[in-house]
Design a protein around this motif. Structure first.
Motif, mmCIF file in Angstrom:
data_model
loop_
_atom_site.group_PDB
_atom_site.id
_atom_site.type_symbol
_atom_site.label_atom_id
_atom_site.label_comp_id
_atom_site.label_asym_id
_atom_site.label_seq_id
_atom_site.Cartn_x
_atom_site.Cartn_y
_atom_site.Cartn_z
ATOM 1 N N GLN A 42 0.625 -1.308 -0.025
ATOM 2 C CA GLN A 42 -0.063 -0.054 -0.044
ATOM 3 C C GLN A 42 0.798 1.361 -0.082
ATOM 4 O O GLN A 42 1.866 1.351 0.715
ATOM 5 N N GLU A 97 -4.191 7.242 -1.585
ATOM 6 C CA GLU A 97 -3.659 6.013 -1.433
ATOM 7 C C GLU A 97 -3.904 4.907 -2.613
ATOM 8 O O GLU A 97 -5.155 4.994 -2.925
ATOM 9 N N TRP A 141 -2.864 0.428 -3.847
ATOM 10 C CA TRP A 141 -2.203 -0.780 -3.940
ATOM 11 C C TRP A 141 -1.314 -1.001 -5.158
ATOM 12 O O TRP A 141 -1.903 -0.638 -6.232
#
Length: 356
Positions: free
Chosen positions: A250, A258, A260
């Motif tokens: 992450q 944010e 992944w």
């Protein structure tokens, strides 16, 4: 792919810019050494040509001593750039320069084979100075190919040619490698040229192999931010690693969002990283991030540039983040200045250790 014809094992030769290179050249294939100036490409070719020896490490030829060639070994052929060829000679004189030890009939056969392969039939008596730059490059290739070497070495063979000519000659060279089953090592700084030529691609960084594999493997699964940036266009979003979960991590981007991504060589939580994703993997839609689905990021389309075979979309993400996306001509795109969202498969994005 066949077993290696030649193998480097932990070869060091600092004087040639090599600092522990491990590399295998498959037989009957084109191995391309790709890297910036000073990466060690030309130094590796000099070792292959027998013009220098490693300070440490080994070169193995068909698994044995490099300096004791196996039966049937016909040596290496080295490409000389066109400007280094003798200007006052004919095509035949230039191409047969390395064939002087052969009987006349055999020399004529080698000449005919090389000229036919490069499309130079009928040009035997033409002075080199009267040929165009692309034709001179073909003569230089014919000269290297004429002795029918076991290993053909080409150091930036298409340097100085116009872009369209480089592409055309690269495709011709690719066809030659496959038609005659040649084992070839090519050094170049041009990623597009490397992708055109290579069966086996080795990216060099500071005298070491940063990654090796097929062009598709290196392009789709780069081992580092350096490799990703060298092999094709790449979006690079700086950020900080927040958490790790198996092969994924992450990341909080500096521009705010944010997300992944697959973990490349990024460090643990708190370390700086770059999230890399290819422009063709970025999906763009004229809808909110919530409507687009999980993992989508809000964005603004700033410009659309028509480049013939594709549209280049310039997007703003978060606070100061920038992205490039590619779409086929005629694709529907959001209104410039209007709301948009972007998304990509997390498997297509990589988190790499930040470049120094």
């Amino acid at each position: 792919m066949d077993a290696p014809l030649l193998r480097f094992e932990s070869v060091r030769k600092p004087a040639l810019g090599l600092h522990g290179i491990d590399l295998a050249l498959p037989r009957g294939a084109c191995t391309v050494l790709l890297g910036p100036a000073g990466a060690g490409k030309s130094g590796a070719l000099r070792l292959m040509a027998g013009l220098a020896s490693p300070d440490t490490g080994r070169l193995l030829l068909e698994g044995g001593d490099f300096h004791r060639p196996p039966p049937g070994w016909r040596g290496t052929g080295t490409f000389l750039p066109a400007e280094a060829l003798p200007r006052g000679r004919s095509v035949e004189q230039v191409v047969t320069e390395l064939l002087r030890g052969l009987p006349p009939r055999e020399r004529a056969a080698h000449l005919a084979r090389a000229l036919t392969a490069l499309g130079l039939d009928g040009q035997e008596a033409t002075p080199l100075s009267r040929l165009s730059a692309p034709q001179q490059c073909r003569v230089a290739l014919a000269r290297a190919l004429a002795p029918q070497p076991s290993l053909l070495l080409l150091d930036d063979p298409l340097e100085g040619q116009e872009h369209a000519t480089r592409q055309r000659l690269a495709l011709e060279l690719r066809a030659l490698v496959r038609r005659f089953g040649l084992t070839v090592a090519v050094a170049t700084r041009e990623a597009e040229e490397a992708m055109l030529l290579a069966d086996h691609l080795a990216v060099l960084e500071e005298g070491q192999v940063a990654q090796a594999g097929t062009p598709q493997q290196v392009y789709e699964e780069p081992a580092s931010a350096f490799v990703a940036s060298l092999v094709g266009e790449n979006n690079r979003l700086p950020g900080t690693v927040m958490a790790l979960d198996g092969e994924e991590c992450q990341v909080r981007l500096d521009c705010g969002p944010e997300l992944w991504a697959r973990r490349g060589d990024a460090g643990g939580p708190g370390s700086r990283c770059i999230v890399a994703v290819r422009p063709e993997r970025v999906a763009v839609a004229a809808m909110s991030a919530e409507e687009m689905g999980e993992g989508a990021l809000p964005a603004t389309l700033q410009d659309v540039i028509f480049l013939g075979d594709h549209l280049r979309l310039l997007l703003a993400v978060g606070r100061g983040g920038a992205l490039v996306a590619r779409r086929p001509p005629g694709s529907r795109v959001p209104r410039i200045g209007g709301p948009a969202s972007v998304a990509w498969d997390p498997y297509a994005a990589f988190a790499f250790r930040a470049l120094r």
